[in-house]
Write a protein that holds these residues in place. Structure first.
Motif, PDB file in Angstrom:
ATOM      1  N   UNK A 188      -8.031  -4.242   3.103  1.00 48.80           N
ATOM      2  CA  UNK A 188      -8.544  -3.380   2.038  1.00 48.80           C
ATOM      3  C   UNK A 188      -7.423  -2.548   1.436  1.00 48.80           C
ATOM      4  N   UNK A 189      -6.478  -2.084   2.287  1.00 46.91           N
ATOM      5  CA  UNK A 189      -5.372  -1.277   1.771  1.00 46.91           C
ATOM      6  C   UNK A 189      -4.532  -2.083   0.786  1.00 46.91           C
ATOM      7  N   UNK A 190      -4.164  -3.304   1.188  1.00 43.34           N
ATOM      8  CA  UNK A 190      -3.389  -4.143   0.272  1.00 43.34           C
ATOM      9  C   UNK A 190      -4.167  -4.414  -1.000  1.00 43.34           C
ATOM     10  N   UNK A 244       0.399   3.287   0.582  1.00 43.70           N
ATOM     11  CA  UNK A 244       0.004   2.057   1.263  1.00 43.70           C
ATOM     12  C   UNK A 244       0.502   2.018   2.700  1.00 43.70           C
ATOM     13  N   UNK A 252      -6.469  -2.708  -2.426  1.00 41.42           N
ATOM     14  CA  UNK A 252      -6.611  -1.544  -3.290  1.00 41.42           C
ATOM     15  C   UNK A 252      -5.299  -1.217  -3.996  1.00 41.42           C
ATOM     16  N   UNK A 253      -4.182  -1.338  -3.267  1.00 38.99           N
ATOM     17  CA  UNK A 253      -2.914  -0.937  -3.873  1.00 38.99           C
ATOM     18  C   UNK A 253      -2.320  -1.997  -4.774  1.00 38.99           C
ATOM     19  N   UNK A 254      -2.746  -3.234  -4.594  1.00 37.12           N
ATOM     20  CA  UNK A 254      -2.232  -4.264  -5.474  1.00 37.12           C
ATOM     21  C   UNK A 254      -3.214  -4.626  -6.572  1.00 37.12           C
ATOM     22  N   UNK A 255      -4.331  -3.910  -6.633  1.00 38.72           N
ATOM     23  CA  UNK A 255      -5.290  -4.150  -7.707  1.00 38.72           C
ATOM     24  C   UNK A 255      -5.858  -5.546  -7.726  1.00 38.72           C
ATOM     25  N   UNK A 256      -6.063  -6.108  -6.529  1.00 38.35           N
ATOM     26  CA  UNK A 256      -6.579  -7.468  -6.420  1.00 38.35           C
ATOM     27  C   UNK A 256      -7.751  -7.442  -5.452  1.00 38.35           C
TER      28      UNK A 256
END
Lengths: 163, 114
Positions: free
Chosen positions: B61-63, B18, B65-69
């Protein structure tokens, strides 16, 4: 491993294109650099499994918004536009300091971000549509109002002076 | 496929995580800010704003994708819509300014300065 290599290639491409946007002499080249930056960012979105966002980015941003930019740049007198002189060295130094300071501040924030367990969530139309039309129905409808306002204002602005 | 080592540990900084996306986003933002401050052509200032919005979209988008939200990705759509509206109205204003004042340089458009 391939993902890492792709990330570095795409990120480098996006950054180089970004520098091209802010350093290029001709306005047409600036827009074309921005199109490249958008496409590289769309590649990063694909790496992040945000497929729908990547497609929309290429279609709407690079395809529509920046073509509109290109139209306007070409409609205007390019000789006159390229003759606009750049900022002086003082402004450039201030801008570099401002950009670097902001970046360092962002790094300080980024260092505090915790990385959770990577959950591969796929941003395909089905899942995004479910979120968009359940949680975000009201903002979605409000954006249509915003677009209507934009269209109306452009019609008013584009009208010939009637006084 | 599980990662061999977590990037947050700092043990292998070349495995993309991330933070890498956030740093790229920050760099793009910095570049856009530089362009915003140095450009004297009103059209290119709008272009720099687009670059800044793009950087913000990347971190969204990065957040997400990495937080699955998926909320972040939905927000990117709203950013794009607002950017589209902003660009169209802004470009219309620039064209009108160019017609009336025959210039696109912000140094010459100083009627609001006193």
């Amino acid at each position: 491993m391939l993902e890492n290599v792709l990330f570095y290639i795409l990120a480098l491409g996006a950054l180089i294109s970004g520098v091209g946007v802010v350093r290029s002499r001709s306005a047409v080249y600036c827009v074309l650099w921005l199109v490249m930056a958008m496409c590289f960012t769309a590649g990063l979105f694909i790496l992040l499994k945000a497929f729908l966002v990547a497609v929309i980015q290429v279609m709407v941003y690079a395809g529509a918004i920046l073509v509109l930019f290109l139209f306007i740049v070409m409609l205007m007198d390019t000789q006159q536009m390229n003759a606009v002189k750049g900022a002086g060295w003082f402004t450039k130094v201030v801008a570099v300091i401002a950009g670097t300071t902001f970046f360092i501040a962002l790094i300080a924030v980024i260092r505090t971000v915790r990385v959770p367990q990577m959950t591969a969530i796929h941003g395909v139309p089905e899942t995004i549509g479910k979120v968009l039309f359940n949680q975000f129905v009201l903002p979605f409808e409000l954006t249509s109002l915003l677009i209507l306002a934009a269209v109306t204002s452009i019609v008013v602005l584009a009208k010939k002076d009637s006084q | 496929m599980t990662p061999v080592c977590l990037p947050s540990m700092g043990s292998c900084p070349f495995v993309v995580g991330l933070h890498h996306y956030l740093v790229v986003s920050g760099l793009l933002f910095g570049i856009g800010l530089y362009g915003l401050l140095t450009r004297r052509n009103i059209l290119l200032i709008l272009l720099s704003i687009e670059l800044i919005l793009n950087a913000a979209n990347l971190s969204f988008v990065a957040f997400s994708s990495y937080w699955g939200n998926l909320t972040g990705q939905v927000l990117v759509f709203f950013t794009m819509i607002v950017a589209a509206a902003e660009v169209t109205v802004g470009l219309a204003i620039v064209v009108l300014l160019f017609r009336k004042k025959k210039t696109t340089s912000v140094d010459d458009l100083d009627t609001l300065k006193w």
